[in-house]
Design a protein around this motif. Structure first.
Motif, short mmCIF file in Angstrom:
data_model
loop_
_atom_site.label_atom_id
_atom_site.label_comp_id
_atom_site.label_asym_id
_atom_site.label_seq_id
_atom_site.Cartn_x
_atom_site.Cartn_y
_atom_site.Cartn_z
N ARG A 71 0.86 -1.20 0.00
CA ARG A 71 0.00 0.00 0.00
C ARG A 71 0.89 1.24 0.00
NH1 ARG A 71 -5.31 0.18 -0.87
NH2 ARG A 71 -5.50 2.00 0.49
N VAL A 72 0.45 2.27 -0.67
CA VAL A 72 1.20 3.53 -0.61
C VAL A 72 0.92 4.21 0.72
CG1 VAL A 72 1.08 3.79 -3.12
CG2 VAL A 72 -0.61 4.93 -1.70
N GLU A 109 -5.11 0.71 -8.10
CA GLU A 109 -6.11 1.09 -7.12
C GLU A 109 -5.93 0.28 -5.83
OE1 GLU A 109 -10.11 0.71 -8.56
OE2 GLU A 109 -10.64 2.63 -7.60
N ALA A 110 -5.64 -1.01 -5.99
CA ALA A 110 -5.43 -1.87 -4.81
C ALA A 110 -4.21 -1.41 -4.01
CB ALA A 110 -5.26 -3.32 -5.24
N LEU A 111 -3.23 -0.82 -4.70
CA LEU A 111 -2.05 -0.30 -4.00
C LEU A 111 -2.36 1.03 -3.29
CD1 LEU A 111 0.63 -0.94 -6.79
CD2 LEU A 111 0.53 -2.06 -4.56
N GLY A 112 -3.52 1.60 -3.60
CA GLY A 112 -3.90 2.88 -2.98
C GLY A 112 -3.55 4.08 -3.83
N VAL A 113 -3.16 3.84 -5.10
CA VAL A 113 -2.81 4.96 -5.99
C VAL A 113 -4.10 5.62 -6.50
CG1 VAL A 113 -1.67 5.60 -8.16
CG2 VAL A 113 -0.64 3.86 -6.67
N ASN A 114 -4.13 6.94 -6.45
CA ASN A 114 -5.28 7.70 -6.94
C ASN A 114 -5.31 7.61 -8.48
OD1 ASN A 114 -6.80 9.89 -7.99
ND2 ASN A 114 -6.59 10.98 -6.04
#
Ligand code: F3S
Length: 396
Positions: A71-72, A109-114
């Motif tokens: 996650r970022v 998206e799953a990594l939290g990237v906008n």
């Protein structure tokens, strides 16, 4: 390299396997460039989003990271994708391409990237302040953030930007340091600059001769956001420039020591020669594609003024961020472009979309960066002209 206790724990794997791998990469990068420590970043901009650019190896890399639960930890915005995410089908993007592109977006998206999907995040809500340390990777965005906003970033690669987003830090070297931002080359501008396309031509001419230097421009009396955006994109495309100062215009120009003599003078002749060079593979224009870097609201407005109440006789695409497209839609601008027969695309651009697969052969563009990349990367013949002239020539 001096690492904090928490960074040492991350490097030892206590925060998980992915942060460990990512920090290892950043430490290696830092050692290569002589950094003595890591610094926190307030935001990240991640390139390498289009399936056209990263293909299956990139897709699998991102899916693997997300499957491992990475996650970022800081705001991370994404570069353009290879298609308009909502209108790809009606615009004729190939299904097989779209399926893989959507997998990339799901992984990000799953990594939290906008999923901002833009090279102009500063027009889409991500505006770093002066002196902020950031880790951005798209070359025109890097140039704009450093030069116009006064934020501090090196030109990151896709993986190092993602690593910075997951670890929250970047190695301190280059443009993060005071000294690294001092100009190395002075450019005397002795030509008339009209619209933003002229600024792109200037940037392309200077970039070809300056090879990654920090630049200091004299002789530019006025330049708005769109002009500086175009200047930086062209400098980065032809010369890997990541920071320029403009006397009396950009925020750090009055604060840096300036070399006494100008190493370069750009005359009207040099500007004309550069434009001719960018038009060297000109053919008959079949479509016009604007919005490189992604169009601002003001640029969409300028296009509307050209087409209002008229009909286009050839395809017109304007690429922009979804954020700017929404504003343009709310003001009725998208409707006016569509009424003339054009389209306002979000999320993508001419270079990272598979336009060569979609039948495009010869396009008109107003961006020097686009004119630079389209012949090789997208197998296009290119006519390079100002926006108004390209649209005027495309009306019935
Ligand atoms: Fe942006 Fe695509 Fe141009 S990423 S700078 S619109 S090539």
């Amino acid at each position: 390299m001096d690492l904090t206790a928490s960074q040492q724990r991350m490097l030892a794997g206590r925060h998980g396997e992915v942060p460990q791998r990512m920090l290892r990469l950043l430490v290696h990068l830092g050692r290569l460039y002589g950094a003595s420590r890591m610094i926190p970043v307030s935001s990240v901009q991640v390139s390498g989003v289009s399936y056209k650019s990263i293909a299956d190896p990139g897709l699998h890399f991102l899916e693997d990271l997300s499957a491992r639960g990475a996650r970022v930890v800081v705001p991370a915005y994404s570069n353009p994708a290879g298609m308009d995410v909502t209108a790809w089908r009606e615009l004729g993007f190939p299904e097989a391409f779209a399926v893989r592109q959507l997998r990339i977006l799901r992984a990000l998206e799953a990594l939290g990237v906008n999923l901002s999907l833009t090279c102009t995040p500063y027009l889409a809500g991500l505006v770093p302040g002066r002196g902020d340390h950031i880790a951005w990777s798209e070359s025109s965005a890097v140039c704009f953030a450093n030069s116009v906003l006064g934020a501090r970033t090196n030109r990151e690669g896709g993986p190092s930007a993602l690593a910075a987003a997951i670890c929250g830090v970047t190695p301190e070297y280059g443009l993060h340091t005071e000294r690294g931002r001092y100009p190395e080359t002075v450019v005397e501008v002795q030509c008339e600059l009209g619209d933003a396309t002229d600024f792109g031509t200037l940037g392309y001419a200077v970039g070809r001769a300056s090879k990654g230097h920090v630049l200091y421009f004299r002789g530019i009396s006025h330049a708005g956001q769109d002009e500086l955006k175009m200047l930086g994109a062209a400098l980065a495309a032809s010369g890997a420039v990541s920071l320029f100062h403009v006397e009396g215009v950009t925020p750090e120009a009055a604060l840096v020591p300036v070399p006494r003599t100008a190493a370069m003078t750009i005359t009207q002749r040099a500007l004309q020669d550069t434009k001719a060079l960018l038009n060297a593979r000109a053919g008959r224009v079949e479509a016009v594609i604007l919005g490189c870097p992604h169009a601002s609201l003001e640029e969409v407005e300028r296009a509307v003024l050209c087409v209002r109440g008229r009909r286009l006789r050839r395809l017109l695409w304007i690429s922009t961020s979804r954020a700017v497209r929404s504003l343009a839609e709310a003001r009725g601008l998208v409707r006016e472009i569509e009424a003339a027969g054009g389209r306002v695309l979000a999320d993508t651009c001419a270079v990272v979309a598979p336009i060569e697969e979609m039948g495009f052969r010869a396009v008109g563009v107003n961006s020097a960066k686009c004119a630079h990349y389209l012949p090789g990367f997208c197998r296009q013949q290119v006519v390079y002209e100002g926006m108004e002239s390209l649209i005027e020539d495309s009306l019935q």
